[in-house]
Scaffold this motif. Sequence first.
Motif, PDB file in Angstrom:
ATOM      1  N   SER A 197       0.803  -1.047  -0.008  1.00 26.36           N
ATOM      2  CA  SER A 197      -0.006   0.049   0.124  1.00 26.36           C
ATOM      3  C   SER A 197       0.895   1.262   0.043  1.00 26.36           C
ATOM      4  O   SER A 197       0.431   2.323  -0.835  1.00 26.36           O
ATOM      5  CB  SER A 197      -0.836  -0.207   1.239  1.00 26.36           C
ATOM      6  OG  SER A 197      -1.713  -0.945   1.253  1.00 26.36           O
ATOM      7  N   LEU A 198       1.901   1.436   0.668  1.00 27.89           N
ATOM      8  CA  LEU A 198       2.801   2.330   0.934  1.00 27.89           C
ATOM      9  C   LEU A 198       3.603   2.685  -0.588  1.00 27.89           C
ATOM     10  O   LEU A 198       3.705   3.747  -1.002  1.00 27.89           O
ATOM     11  CB  LEU A 198       3.835   2.240   2.021  1.00 27.89           C
ATOM     12  CG  LEU A 198       3.203   2.345   3.303  1.00 27.89           C
ATOM     13  CD1 LEU A 198       4.532   2.174   4.390  1.00 27.89           C
ATOM     14  CD2 LEU A 198       2.741   3.904   3.727  1.00 27.89           C
ATOM     15  N   LEU A 199       4.059   1.615  -1.201  1.00 16.81           N
ATOM     16  CA  LEU A 199       4.713   1.467  -2.359  1.00 16.81           C
ATOM     17  C   LEU A 199       3.531   2.153  -3.407  1.00 16.81           C
ATOM     18  O   LEU A 199       3.913   2.971  -4.420  1.00 16.81           O
ATOM     19  CB  LEU A 199       5.080   0.194  -3.151  1.00 16.81           C
ATOM     20  CG  LEU A 199       6.381  -0.335  -2.342  1.00 16.81           C
ATOM     21  CD1 LEU A 199       6.554  -1.666  -2.792  1.00 16.81           C
ATOM     22  CD2 LEU A 199       7.402   0.496  -2.707  1.00 16.81           C
ATOM     23  N   TYR A 200       2.337   1.696  -3.338  1.00 20.31           N
ATOM     24  CA  TYR A 200       1.376   2.424  -4.319  1.00 20.31           C
ATOM     25  C   TYR A 200       1.028   4.022  -3.901  1.00 20.31           C
ATOM     26  O   TYR A 200       0.949   4.619  -4.812  1.00 20.31           O
ATOM     27  CB  TYR A 200       0.103   1.573  -4.246  1.00 20.31           C
ATOM     28  CG  TYR A 200      -0.776   2.176  -5.063  1.00 20.31           C
ATOM     29  CD1 TYR A 200      -1.045   2.038  -6.410  1.00 20.31           C
ATOM     30  CD2 TYR A 200      -2.159   2.767  -4.549  1.00 20.31           C
ATOM     31  CE1 TYR A 200      -2.113   2.422  -7.387  1.00 20.31           C
ATOM     32  CE2 TYR A 200      -3.149   3.355  -5.277  1.00 20.31           C
ATOM     33  CZ  TYR A 200      -2.907   3.148  -6.687  1.00 20.31           C
ATOM     34  OH  TYR A 200      -4.017   3.688  -7.376  1.00 20.31           O
ATOM     35  N   PHE A 201       0.859   4.076  -2.709  1.00 22.56           N
ATOM     36  CA  PHE A 201       0.787   5.472  -2.225  1.00 22.56           C
ATOM     37  C   PHE A 201       1.723   6.574  -2.653  1.00 22.56           C
ATOM     38  O   PHE A 201       1.625   7.548  -3.018  1.00 22.56           O
ATOM     39  CB  PHE A 201       0.443   5.480  -0.810  1.00 22.56           C
ATOM     40  CG  PHE A 201       0.281   6.981  -0.170  1.00 22.56           C
ATOM     41  CD1 PHE A 201      -1.158   7.480  -0.458  1.00 22.56           C
ATOM     42  CD2 PHE A 201       1.095   7.543   0.407  1.00 22.56           C
ATOM     43  CE1 PHE A 201      -1.323   8.807   0.240  1.00 22.56           C
ATOM     44  CE2 PHE A 201       0.894   8.890   1.022  1.00 22.56           C
ATOM     45  CZ  PHE A 201      -0.306   9.562   1.021  1.00 22.56           C
ATOM     46  N   ASN A 228       3.699   6.216  -5.261  1.00 17.97           N
ATOM     47  CA  ASN A 228       3.999   6.082  -6.655  1.00 17.97           C
ATOM     48  C   ASN A 228       5.104   5.156  -7.103  1.00 17.97           C
ATOM     49  O   ASN A 228       5.739   5.816  -8.228  1.00 17.97           O
ATOM     50  CB  ASN A 228       3.784   7.414  -7.305  1.00 17.97           C
ATOM     51  CG  ASN A 228       2.381   7.866  -7.457  1.00 17.97           C
ATOM     52  OD1 ASN A 228       1.315   7.426  -7.291  1.00 17.97           O
ATOM     53  ND2 ASN A 228       2.304   9.353  -7.224  1.00 17.97           N
ATOM     54  N   VAL A 229       5.592   4.415  -6.381  1.00 18.20           N
ATOM     55  CA  VAL A 229       6.701   3.678  -6.825  1.00 18.20           C
ATOM     56  C   VAL A 229       6.198   2.341  -7.583  1.00 18.20           C
ATOM     57  O   VAL A 229       7.096   2.295  -8.537  1.00 18.20           O
ATOM     58  CB  VAL A 229       7.408   2.886  -5.372  1.00 18.20           C
ATOM     59  CG1 VAL A 229       8.380   1.895  -5.674  1.00 18.20           C
ATOM     60  CG2 VAL A 229       7.688   3.876  -4.375  1.00 18.20           C
ATOM     61  N   ILE A 230       5.192   2.185  -7.402  1.00 21.86           N
ATOM     62  CA  ILE A 230       4.465   1.128  -8.309  1.00 21.86           C
ATOM     63  C   ILE A 230       3.213   1.778  -8.949  1.00 21.86           C
ATOM     64  O   ILE A 230       2.452   2.479  -8.297  1.00 21.86           O
ATOM     65  CB  ILE A 230       4.010  -0.493  -7.553  1.00 21.86           C
ATOM     66  CG1 ILE A 230       3.257   0.024  -6.453  1.00 21.86           C
ATOM     67  CG2 ILE A 230       5.400  -0.946  -7.389  1.00 21.86           C
ATOM     68  CD1 ILE A 230       2.596  -1.199  -5.936  1.00 21.86           C
ATOM     69  N   GLU A 231       3.136   1.207 -10.291  1.00 19.98           N
ATOM     70  CA  GLU A 231       2.026   2.009 -11.024  1.00 19.98           C
ATOM     71  C   GLU A 231       1.387   1.201 -12.023  1.00 19.98           C
ATOM     72  O   GLU A 231       1.902   0.092 -12.592  1.00 19.98           O
ATOM     73  CB  GLU A 231       2.158   3.219 -11.530  1.00 19.98           C
ATOM     74  CG  GLU A 231       3.472   3.431 -12.327  1.00 19.98           C
ATOM     75  CD  GLU A 231       3.945   4.993 -12.574  1.00 19.98           C
ATOM     76  OE1 GLU A 231       4.551   5.250 -13.524  1.00 19.98           O
ATOM     77  OE2 GLU A 231       3.699   5.912 -11.828  1.00 19.98           O
ATOM     78  N   GLY A 232       0.290   1.425 -12.694  1.00 21.08           N
ATOM     79  CA  GLY A 232      -0.185   0.605 -13.883  1.00 21.08           C
ATOM     80  C   GLY A 232      -0.698  -0.803 -13.424  1.00 21.08           C
ATOM     81  O   GLY A 232      -1.135  -0.819 -12.498  1.00 21.08           O
ATOM     82  N   THR A 233      -0.679  -1.783 -14.316  1.00 22.24           N
ATOM     83  CA  THR A 233      -1.125  -3.154 -14.097  1.00 22.24           C
ATOM     84  C   THR A 233      -0.429  -3.890 -12.834  1.00 22.24           C
ATOM     85  O   THR A 233      -1.258  -4.352 -11.992  1.00 22.24           O
ATOM     86  CB  THR A 233      -0.792  -3.832 -15.476  1.00 22.24           C
ATOM     87  OG1 THR A 233      -1.472  -3.229 -16.459  1.00 22.24           O
ATOM     88  CG2 THR A 233      -1.673  -5.135 -15.166  1.00 22.24           C
TER      89      THR A 233
END
Length: 68
Positions: free
Chosen positions: A21-25, A27-32
Motif C-alpha cells: 500500500s505504501l509503495l502504491y501511495f 507512486n513507486v508502483i503503477e499501472g497493471t
Amino acid sequence: MKQNMGNTDKGIRVLLAIGISLLYFFNVIEGTLAYILMALAIIFLLTSFISFCPLYKPFGISTCKTKK
C-alpha cells in the motif's frame, strides 16, 4: 472454517499488505503491476483477519499452534 494461520503468518501478511500500500501511495508502483499487487494486499488482509488461507487447505498446511 478451521483456522490454519498462526500469529506470525498473519503478522507477515499484514506487514506485506502495508508495504504494498505504501509503495502504491508513493507512486513507486503503477499501472497493471500496482493493481495486481493491491489485489494481493487485499487478499493478504482478508485472510489475516479471518485466520484462514484457502491455499493452505489442499496442501494440509497449518501454521497455527496446536492445543494439547
